[in-house]
Design a protein around this motif. Structure first.
Motif, mmCIF file in Angstrom:
data_model
loop_
_atom_site.group_PDB
_atom_site.id
_atom_site.type_symbol
_atom_site.label_atom_id
_atom_site.label_comp_id
_atom_site.label_asym_id
_atom_site.label_seq_id
_atom_site.Cartn_x
_atom_site.Cartn_y
_atom_site.Cartn_z
ATOM 1 N N ASP A 204 0.795 -1.220 0.000
ATOM 2 C CA ASP A 204 0.000 0.000 0.000
ATOM 3 C C ASP A 204 0.831 1.277 0.000
ATOM 4 O OD1 ASP A 204 1.032 -0.156 2.534
ATOM 5 O OD2 ASP A 204 -0.898 -0.238 3.568
ATOM 6 N N SER A 205 2.135 1.161 -0.236
ATOM 7 C CA SER A 205 2.992 2.345 -0.257
ATOM 8 C C SER A 205 4.260 2.025 -1.031
ATOM 9 C CB SER A 205 3.357 2.771 1.165
ATOM 10 O OG SER A 205 4.230 1.821 1.758
ATOM 11 N N PRO A 206 4.979 3.049 -1.466
ATOM 12 C CA PRO A 206 6.258 2.797 -2.140
ATOM 13 C C PRO A 206 7.245 2.058 -1.246
ATOM 14 C CG PRO A 206 5.503 5.011 -2.635
ATOM 15 C CD PRO A 206 4.580 4.464 -1.587
ATOM 16 N N GLU A 207 7.307 2.446 0.038
ATOM 17 C CA GLU A 207 8.247 1.783 0.948
ATOM 18 C C GLU A 207 7.900 0.310 1.124
ATOM 19 O OE1 GLU A 207 7.924 6.103 2.369
ATOM 20 O OE2 GLU A 207 6.570 4.557 1.594
ATOM 21 N N LYS A 208 6.609 0.013 1.220
ATOM 22 C CA LYS A 208 6.204 -1.381 1.397
ATOM 23 C C LYS A 208 6.540 -2.195 0.154
ATOM 24 C CE LYS A 208 4.174 -4.633 3.844
ATOM 25 N NZ LYS A 208 2.785 -4.463 4.338
ATOM 26 N N ALA A 209 6.328 -1.622 -1.012
ATOM 27 C CA ALA A 209 6.660 -2.327 -2.250
ATOM 28 C C ALA A 209 8.144 -2.650 -2.307
ATOM 29 C CB ALA A 209 6.256 -1.479 -3.455
ATOM 30 N N ALA A 210 8.978 -1.677 -1.977
ATOM 31 C CA ALA A 210 10.425 -1.902 -2.002
ATOM 32 C C ALA A 210 10.833 -2.951 -0.983
ATOM 33 C CB ALA A 210 11.155 -0.590 -1.734
ATOM 34 N N ALA A 211 10.237 -2.896 0.206
ATOM 35 C CA ALA A 211 10.579 -3.859 1.253
ATOM 36 C C ALA A 211 10.171 -5.273 0.860
ATOM 37 C CB ALA A 211 9.910 -3.457 2.566
ATOM 38 N N VAL A 212 9.002 -5.419 0.258
ATOM 39 C CA VAL A 212 8.527 -6.750 -0.145
ATOM 40 C C VAL A 212 9.388 -7.311 -1.267
ATOM 41 C CG1 VAL A 212 6.602 -7.994 -1.201
ATOM 42 C CG2 VAL A 212 6.174 -6.396 0.672
ATOM 43 N N LEU A 213 9.748 -6.484 -2.221
ATOM 44 C CA LEU A 213 10.625 -6.952 -3.292
ATOM 45 C C LEU A 213 11.972 -7.407 -2.735
ATOM 46 C CD1 LEU A 213 9.941 -4.347 -6.120
ATOM 47 C CD2 LEU A 213 9.399 -6.783 -6.183
#
Length: 330
Positions: A204-213
């Motif tokens: 749900d956020s840019p930071e979350k996307a980067a962390a999940v990747l």
């Protein structure tokens, strides 16, 4: 990330969501940065292909490529025919739904219920992959329940059956959308496969996307509910992944113009009566994070015509821009 001949860039994908990811919303999300948008789930049963709902779900005229169409069902031969039919009507990627947790879908042993039948999963994937000359992808969950997590088994079956890419939601079917998504299972699956794997769930956020990747090693992320009312999340994530920096949030002027354009597309796509009704939920999603949400919805939900819905929405945002948000609510 590549799916067959298609380069998916940026590697941020709109999840298929029934009642949400229709053509107007898919086109909007692609324009605002999504690398791929999957259609709403379409039935594999040919008896329903000529209903108004199915005709809208199978309408891809003017949609930017690549066009991904999700199909659902339980009979391999029927699923194969549905894949052929959709390719003939514009699909460039076929996605198989084995992730939907809805009771009415699972009660028919479709969606995520198929994860309880690995042999049937293999037959469906093989039949669909053989039936069409476009890439076939698969959407799954971590399993049926906490004690029945078999995503790795299903993923290996899918890869062997010719599936070109796998998207995975980090919850079991029993969780529906409650609790929090877990990414350990997704990371395990990604490490075991050679095909692209897409992580889904609570992004749900840019930071979350980067962390999940970073945590899962996946090739892309898939955004679902967080895109409702916030279609610019795709460009925000893509920019952050590329630069490590945040884009400024959209201005009220841009939000107004995006929403008005979306409403006009909905009215044109569905016709005035259905378009106005369907647009109401999108209006609610756009306004949900604003303090004036209740007042806005109370006013806009009274609109019975496309003209009134557009006018009230424009007046609401113009009042906000002028610093007078209560003018419309009155």
């Amino acid at each position: 990330m590549r799916i067959g001949p298609y380069t998916i860039a940026p590697h941020v994908i709109l999840a298929p969501m029934a009642g949400v990811t229709d053509k107007p919303f898919r086109v909007l999300c692609k324009r605002l940065g999504a690398g791929l948008c999957a259609s709403e789930m379409t039935t594999s049963d040919p008896r329903f292909w000529n209903t108004a709902k199915s005709r809208h779900r199978m309408d891809h005229d003017g949609e930017p490529a690549p066009i991904s169409v999700q199909i659902a069902g339980t009979v391999p031969e029927v699923m194969a025919e549905a894949a052929r039919y959709n390719v003939a009507h514009g699909a460039q990627i076929i996605d198989i739904n084995m992730g939907c947790p809805a009771k009415k879908v699972c009660n028919a042993w479709a969606g995520s219920a198929l994860m309880r039948e690995p042999a049937l999963v293999a037959r469906i994937c093989e039949a669909v992959a053989r039936a069409v000359d476009v890439p076939v992808t698969l959407k799954i969950r971590t399993g049926w329940a906490a004690g029945q997590k078999n995503a790795l088994e299903i993923a290996r079956i899918a890869e062997s059956a010719g599936i070109a890419a796998l998207a995975m939601h980090g919850r079991t079917r029993d969780q529906q959308y409650t609790g929090t998504a877990e990414y350990d299972t997704i990371a395990e699956v990604k490490a075991a496969l050679s095909i692209p794997v897409v992580a889904n769930g609570d992004i749900d956020s840019p930071e979350k996307a980067a962390a999940v990747l970073a945590y899962t090693g996946c090739d892309a992320v898939m955004v679902g509910r967080a895109a409702q009312g916030r279609p610019w999340i795709f460009r925000e994530i893509a920019h952050y992944l590329a630069t490590g920096e945040h884009l400024p949030p959209p201005t009220l002027d841009e939000v107004r113009d995006v929403l008005l354009g979306h409403l006009e597309q909905l009215h044109g796509f569905y016709g005035e009566v259905s378009g106005v009704r369907i647009a109401r939920k999108h209006l609610g999603w756009y306004a949900k994070d604003r303090p004036e949400n209740a007042a806005f919805r109370a006013v806009v939900n009274r609109a019975e015509t496309a003209e009134a819905q557009l006018a009230l929405t424009r007046e609401y945002f113009d009042a906000l821009i002028a610093g007078e948000p209560l003018a419309v609510a009155a």
